[in-house]
Design an enzyme around this catalytic site. Sequence first.
Site, PDB file in Angstrom:
ATOM      1  CB  CYS A  28      -0.872   0.050   1.251  1.00 43.11           C
ATOM      2  SG  CYS A  28      -2.033  -1.310   1.388  1.00 43.11           S
ATOM      3  N   GLY A  55      -0.139   0.521  -4.920  1.00 44.53           N
ATOM      4  CA  GLY A  55      -1.419  -0.151  -4.751  1.00 44.53           C
ATOM      5  C   GLY A  55      -2.412   0.389  -5.746  1.00 44.53           C
ATOM      6  CG  ASN A 130       2.953   0.375   3.214  1.00 43.46           C
ATOM      7  OD1 ASN A 130       4.016   0.898   2.910  1.00 43.46           O
ATOM      8  ND2 ASN A 130       2.616  -0.814   2.757  1.00 43.46           N
ATOM      9  N   GLY A 131       1.629  -2.142   5.279  1.00 36.21           N
ATOM     10  CA  GLY A 131       2.345  -3.220   5.968  1.00 36.21           C
ATOM     11  C   GLY A 131       1.418  -4.384   6.209  1.00 36.21           C
ATOM     12  CE1 TYR A 277       9.098  -5.212  -9.496  1.00 33.89           C
ATOM     13  CE2 TYR A 277       8.489  -6.116  -7.359  1.00 33.89           C
ATOM     14  CZ  TYR A 277       8.191  -5.859  -8.684  1.00 33.89           C
ATOM     15  OH  TYR A 277       6.996  -6.251  -9.183  1.00 33.89           O
TER      16      TYR A 277
END
Length: 508
Positions: A28, A55, A130-131, A277
Amino acid sequence: MQNATSACFVRPVLVVPPERPDKPEEACGVYAVMAADQPVANLAYFGLYALQHRGQESAGIAVFGEDDQVRMHKDMGLVSQVFDQEVLERLPGFLAIGHNRYSTTGSSKVCNAQPVLLNTRLGPFALAHNGNLVNAAELRHELADLASELTSTTDSELIAFAVQQAVNGGLAWDAAIRQAAGRCRGAFSLVIGTPEGLFALRDGHGIRPLVFGHLGDTHQAQWVVSSETCGLDIIGASFDDDVQPGEVIHFRQGDPTPQRSRWIEEPAKLCVFEMIYFARPDSRFFGESLYSYRVRIGEVLARETPVAADIVIGVPDSGIPAAIGYSQVSGIPFGDGLIKNRYVGRTFIQPTQAMREAGIRVKLNPLPDVLAGKRVVVIDDSIVRGTTSRKLVAALRDAGATEVHMRISSPPVTHPCFYGIDTDTQDQLIAARLTLEEIAAHLGVDSLAYLTKEGMVEAAQAHSGHFCTACFDGAYPIEMDEAVRASKLRLEPAGLAAARPLAAAAAP
Ligand code: SF4
């Protein structure tokens, strides 16, 4: 006279079967802007737009207004599909919390879109995460009294309920947020809007990134928090600092000095895949763009895995900087051998099989003019299952490449991620099952070599000790219950991966 068939030139097109993609998938993006007299919803829109790569399933913005109301809009789709100017004008206020979502816990549906908005005795708050928590089931059990009020299946809502419970239990915002964080295990970068301002917080290891900066002069106290620095750049905000691992920062309206403190002390373990990446190449980590870091990775890769060839190409987009680095050190010319349809998007972020099938089929197209008759070195950032890579190699050969030498700018992925990246279970990871030679044969390459873990560390220079590298070595920085481990670590503890030593560099 030529018959119609032989006169017809058919350009090879990369076709990928309807299965999970050959890449890990990001979780996210989170974003927040607190700026009186600014169109914060519009600014958050641009910020989320910059973070779209993190996301693509859903997007949402919650805005705190001067009238003490919180207005929110969230829906499935890209930022540009979820919001238009009319929607943004219905979100007036001084503090915006935004979120782009890819599902790692909870399915892809609108009830799981964020931010999460809840009420407390001290007023409403909006939370974006996020996570991924590794103790979500435990936390859900602890919060059983609130089960009837849960509206989603996400771990993010559980964090929000823990905050709500702490506030309603009598704590002030700061203490409540710390207490809730202490109940969570896993990766969490959070932005939380409250009537007392904006809070930004990272888990103790700082597994997912989070940065902050400001608009205008610092004395104007117009603060921006973003998953990556590209979210600051897009609205002209200056970068101030990372939200440090284990830190909570309280930004108060009109206060030019954010209140910074640690809620926990643990060793920093930023996800190294963010560097290789996931994050955008123009985002800066440790004071340097990821583009520069990825070029350096390519340089190390060239030193570790030389091969005689005529051209170096990168798999767009994330393989390109490493291909440039490989070319610079090897002296083999760099070329654009693969063209990406930029309007398809990062198809691997799409969560359903059908969506992936529809998306990836038109993503990459090899250029015969560049490749025909050449010995090609192709650089990619990772291999997960090998399905995409196998098709890619076949397409390069169809385009006329006489040899295909694949070089991977990360070590072999042998372990799944539990911290917010959607990787396959271990038994589906090709490097956990096959030797290097077996993988090379499966892909149909003339040679295959990966960056070594030592090379990855060398490229990270002074920050080498600060990364989670668990998907390459199984050294998970956060302990997990056996049930959680068993859900993905299907080859352990038998140790098949360990018993199958993968040479990091293959002989050409
Ligand atoms: S396990 Fe891999 S993908 Fe997950 S946080 Fe660690 S390095 Fe990143």
